[in-house]
Design a protein around this motif. Structure first.
Motif, short mmCIF file in Angstrom:
data_model
loop_
_atom_site.label_atom_id
_atom_site.label_comp_id
_atom_site.label_asym_id
_atom_site.label_seq_id
_atom_site.Cartn_x
_atom_site.Cartn_y
_atom_site.Cartn_z
N LEU A 90 0.85 -1.22 0.02
CA LEU A 90 -0.01 0.07 -0.03
C LEU A 90 0.94 1.21 -0.06
O LEU A 90 2.04 1.18 0.38
CB LEU A 90 -0.75 -0.15 1.35
N HIS A 91 0.27 2.33 -0.42
CA HIS A 91 1.18 3.62 -0.60
C HIS A 91 -0.03 4.76 -0.70
O HIS A 91 -1.10 4.59 -1.02
CB HIS A 91 1.95 3.60 -1.83
N PHE A 92 0.97 5.86 -0.62
CA PHE A 92 -0.17 7.17 -0.77
C PHE A 92 0.48 8.01 -1.52
O PHE A 92 1.46 8.14 -2.31
CB PHE A 92 0.03 7.82 0.64
N HIS A 93 -0.71 8.95 -2.01
CA HIS A 93 -0.49 10.31 -2.91
C HIS A 93 -0.90 11.43 -2.02
O HIS A 93 -1.88 11.21 -1.68
CB HIS A 93 -1.07 10.14 -4.28
N TRP A 94 -0.31 12.61 -2.21
CA TRP A 94 -0.66 13.64 -1.42
C TRP A 94 -0.35 15.08 -2.11
O TRP A 94 0.75 14.98 -2.99
CB TRP A 94 -0.63 13.65 0.04
N SER A 102 -5.32 14.06 -4.15
CA SER A 102 -5.68 12.86 -4.75
C SER A 102 -5.40 12.71 -6.11
O SER A 102 -5.06 13.75 -6.91
CB SER A 102 -7.25 12.75 -4.47
N GLU A 103 -5.65 11.56 -6.65
CA GLU A 103 -5.25 11.39 -8.15
C GLU A 103 -6.63 11.26 -8.84
O GLU A 103 -6.86 11.94 -9.79
CB GLU A 103 -4.50 9.95 -8.14
N HIS A 104 -7.67 10.53 -8.35
CA HIS A 104 -9.00 10.44 -8.87
C HIS A 104 -9.61 11.94 -8.49
O HIS A 104 -9.13 12.24 -7.25
CB HIS A 104 -9.75 9.04 -8.62
N LEU A 115 -5.26 6.80 -0.83
CA LEU A 115 -4.30 5.47 -0.30
C LEU A 115 -4.71 4.44 -1.25
O LEU A 115 -5.94 4.35 -1.79
CB LEU A 115 -4.90 5.22 1.20
N HIS A 116 -3.56 3.66 -1.81
CA HIS A 116 -3.83 2.70 -2.76
C HIS A 116 -3.28 1.41 -2.20
O HIS A 116 -2.35 1.48 -1.79
CB HIS A 116 -2.85 3.03 -4.13
N LEU A 117 -3.98 0.50 -2.10
CA LEU A 117 -3.86 -0.94 -1.60
C LEU A 117 -3.69 -1.74 -3.06
O LEU A 117 -4.81 -1.97 -3.63
CB LEU A 117 -5.06 -1.50 -0.84
N PHE A 195 -1.24 2.01 -14.13
CA PHE A 195 -0.52 2.61 -13.01
C PHE A 195 -0.56 4.15 -13.01
O PHE A 195 -0.46 4.35 -14.47
CB PHE A 195 1.05 1.89 -13.23
N THR A 196 -0.74 4.55 -12.19
CA THR A 196 -0.76 6.31 -12.27
C THR A 196 0.70 6.73 -12.12
O THR A 196 1.01 8.11 -12.11
CB THR A 196 -1.46 6.76 -11.02
N THR A 197 1.93 5.70 -12.32
CA THR A 197 3.17 6.40 -12.57
C THR A 197 3.78 5.59 -13.49
O THR A 197 3.26 4.18 -13.79
CB THR A 197 4.00 6.26 -11.09
ZN LIG Z 1 -0.72 4.90 -6.26
#
Ligand SMILES: [Zn+2]
Ligand SMILES: NS(=O)(=O)c1ccc(NC(=O)NCCCCO)cc1
Length: 258
Positions: A90-94, A102-104, A115-117, A195-197
């Motif tokens: 799991l990881h985060f984007h901020w 957030s990404e979405h 938070l992405h699991l 993937f968002t990266t």
């Molecule tokens: Zn992510």
């Protein structure tokens, strides 16, 4: 290497990862008017073993918790998924402030973080093989909303931040069941994306929860205290590690709720 700054940011990624300009990229805008309620969508279930949690690390791009995925130990199933998927990390984007990160984006609303699991389909021999398949990966995404009554369970992750301040730092993170972070409602949107990266592979079944979890402004500040750089380099705040929304093209976003 790729990053989130002008010269190596999301608009440049396609130069080394051409799929970044693909037709099934993530994140996307989720707008009520374009969502299709699918009453055949099942509820999703997470069965996580707290002892599968191993370490927490700062890789210079995010704060990640890694789990033992050597067998079906912590799994996600149901929802849009054809079978069980193994929890891997799991990881985060901020953001750099509470009003974005957030990404979405939901009906124009940006949350402070996401938070992405990440789970992978064990019908494939390993994670790297799953990454090359359209049904290889499932990510459960949970929005972080700043509020006055933060979720106490977030504290466990944020307490560890001090041990992983700089890029490359890792610390043991035993005995953690991430389902304690879930909001009350399991309502979700689902669509097929990437993937968002980088490598931006289009291998993800996204399950985006409608209900955000509440974190405090101090907790967000804690995430922002992480550094992009290693300890012997200048302290560059690790913030704004989110990708802008990508074109939806001819994708349907389904909702599990009316
Ligand atoms: Zn992510
Ligand atoms: N933000 S996200 O879409 O959840 C995400 C998750 C994993 C990764 N990257 C990853 O797993 N890389 C290791 C395997 C890459 C295979 O080429 C990138 C983005």
């Amino acid at each position: 290497p790729w990053g989130y700054d002008g010269d190596n940011g999301p608009d440049q990624w396609h130069k080394n990862y051409p799929i970044a300009k693909g037709r099934h990229q993530s994140p996307i805008e989720i707008n009520n008017k374009e969502v299709h309620y699918d009453r055949s969508l099942l509820p999703w279930f997470a069965s996580y073993d707290p002892c599968a949690a191993k370490t927490i690390l700062n890789n210079g791009k995010t704060c990640r918790v890694v789990f033992d995925d050597s067998f079906d130990r912590s799994v996600l199933r149901g929802g849009p998924l054809p079978g069980v998927y193994r929890l891997r990390q799991l990881h985060f984007h901020w953001g750099s402030s509470d009003d974005h990160g957030s990404e979405h984006v939901v009906n124009g609303v940006r949350y402070a973080g996401e938070l992405h699991l990440l789970h992978w389909n064990p019908k494939y021999s390993n994670y790297l093989d799953a990454v090359r398949r359209t049904d290889g990966i499932a990510v459960l995404a949970i929005f972080l909303q700043v509020g006055k009554t933060p979720k106490p369970e977030m504290k466990r992750i944020l307490e560890e931040i001090n041990a992983i301040k700089t890029k490359g730092k890792e610390a043991p993170f035993p005995n953690f069941d991430p389902s304690v972070l879930f909001p009350k409602s399991h309502d979700y949107w689902t669509y097929h994306g990437s993937f968002t990266t980088p490598p931006c592979e289009e291998c993800i079944t996204w399950i985006v929860l409608r209900e955000p979890i509440i974190v405090s402004s101090d907790q967000m500040a804690k995430l922002r205290s992480l550094s992009k750089n290693a300890e012997n380099e200048p302290d560059l705040p690790l913030v704004d590690n989110w990708r802008p929304t990508q074109p939806r093209y001819f994708r349907m976003v389904s909702a599990s709720f009316l």
